[in-house]
Design a protein around this motif. Sequence first.
Motif, short mmCIF file in Angstrom:
data_model
loop_
_atom_site.label_atom_id
_atom_site.label_comp_id
_atom_site.label_asym_id
_atom_site.label_seq_id
_atom_site.Cartn_x
_atom_site.Cartn_y
_atom_site.Cartn_z
N LYS A 6 0.84 -1.20 0.00
CA LYS A 6 0.00 0.00 0.00
C LYS A 6 0.88 1.25 0.00
O LYS A 6 1.91 1.28 0.66
N PRO A 7 0.47 2.31 -0.72
CA PRO A 7 1.26 3.54 -0.75
C PRO A 7 1.41 4.15 0.65
O PRO A 7 0.45 4.19 1.42
N VAL A 8 2.62 4.61 0.96
CA VAL A 8 2.87 5.30 2.22
C VAL A 8 2.62 6.78 1.98
O VAL A 8 3.27 7.40 1.12
N THR A 9 1.68 7.35 2.70
CA THR A 9 1.33 8.77 2.52
C THR A 9 1.51 9.57 3.80
O THR A 9 1.03 10.70 3.89
N ASP A 10 2.21 8.99 4.78
CA ASP A 10 2.39 9.68 6.05
C ASP A 10 3.84 9.68 6.52
O ASP A 10 4.14 9.45 7.68
N LEU A 11 4.75 9.97 5.58
CA LEU A 11 6.15 10.12 5.97
C LEU A 11 6.26 11.27 6.95
O LEU A 11 5.47 12.21 6.93
N GLN A 12 7.26 11.21 7.80
CA GLN A 12 7.49 12.26 8.78
C GLN A 12 8.77 13.00 8.41
O GLN A 12 9.71 12.40 7.89
N PRO A 13 8.82 14.30 8.69
CA PRO A 13 10.06 15.04 8.41
C PRO A 13 11.23 14.44 9.18
O PRO A 13 11.10 14.08 10.35
N TYR A 18 11.47 15.19 3.87
CA TYR A 18 10.87 13.85 3.86
C TYR A 18 11.88 12.78 3.46
O TYR A 18 11.57 11.60 3.51
N GLY A 19 13.07 13.18 3.09
CA GLY A 19 14.10 12.20 2.77
C GLY A 19 15.43 12.87 2.51
O GLY A 19 15.49 14.07 2.22
N HIS A 20 16.47 12.12 2.64
CA HIS A 20 17.82 12.55 2.30
C HIS A 20 18.44 11.44 1.47
O HIS A 20 18.30 10.26 1.80
N LEU A 21 19.09 11.82 0.39
CA LEU A 21 19.65 10.84 -0.53
C LEU A 21 21.16 11.04 -0.64
O LEU A 21 21.64 12.15 -0.85
N PHE A 66 21.49 5.67 -1.28
CA PHE A 66 21.01 5.39 0.06
C PHE A 66 20.00 6.48 0.42
O PHE A 66 20.36 7.66 0.49
N LEU A 67 18.76 6.09 0.63
CA LEU A 67 17.70 7.03 0.96
C LEU A 67 17.32 6.87 2.43
O LEU A 67 16.91 5.79 2.86
N ASP A 68 17.49 7.94 3.19
CA ASP A 68 17.05 7.96 4.59
C ASP A 68 15.70 8.66 4.65
O ASP A 68 15.50 9.73 4.05
N PHE A 69 14.75 8.05 5.37
CA PHE A 69 13.42 8.64 5.54
C PHE A 69 12.87 8.18 6.89
O PHE A 69 13.36 7.22 7.48
N GLN A 70 11.85 8.89 7.38
CA GLN A 70 11.26 8.54 8.67
C GLN A 70 9.79 8.20 8.49
O GLN A 70 9.05 8.92 7.83
N HIS A 71 9.40 7.07 9.10
CA HIS A 71 8.00 6.63 9.08
C HIS A 71 7.68 5.97 10.41
O HIS A 71 8.47 5.17 10.91
N ASN A 72 6.56 6.33 11.00
CA ASN A 72 6.15 5.80 12.31
C ASN A 72 7.23 5.98 13.37
O ASN A 72 7.48 5.09 14.18
N GLY A 73 7.92 7.12 13.33
CA GLY A 73 8.93 7.44 14.33
C GLY A 73 10.25 6.73 14.18
O GLY A 73 11.13 6.87 15.03
#
Length: 110
Positions: A6-13, A18-21, A66-73
Amino acid sequence: MTKDGKPVTDLQPYLAAYGHLVALRDGDLAYLHVHPDGEPGDGRTTAGPQIVFHAEVPSAGAYRLFLDFQHNGVVRTAAFTAAAGTAAPAAPAPPSPTPAPSPTHGHGGH
């Protein structure tokens, strides 16, 4: 980006994005750090499922990303490889509507 199909639509800063590459070039490990297009809260950037990055690479080649992102803390890292600056393989020509003539072979003495 998806989770369980399922698409993730609630990434957190994470560090104000929303991401660093990070991209490392194969061979000499040339390094790029890229921030995404847009910022959380700017009124146009969504919290997923896509994070858009624009970068100019110093030369063609394979890059390990390498993609860093935050989801659900939780900060996560996704790794993948992409080719940059290389031509896409040419599409095969469509089949001819009429068969090409086959070469004739001369055979000696009957």
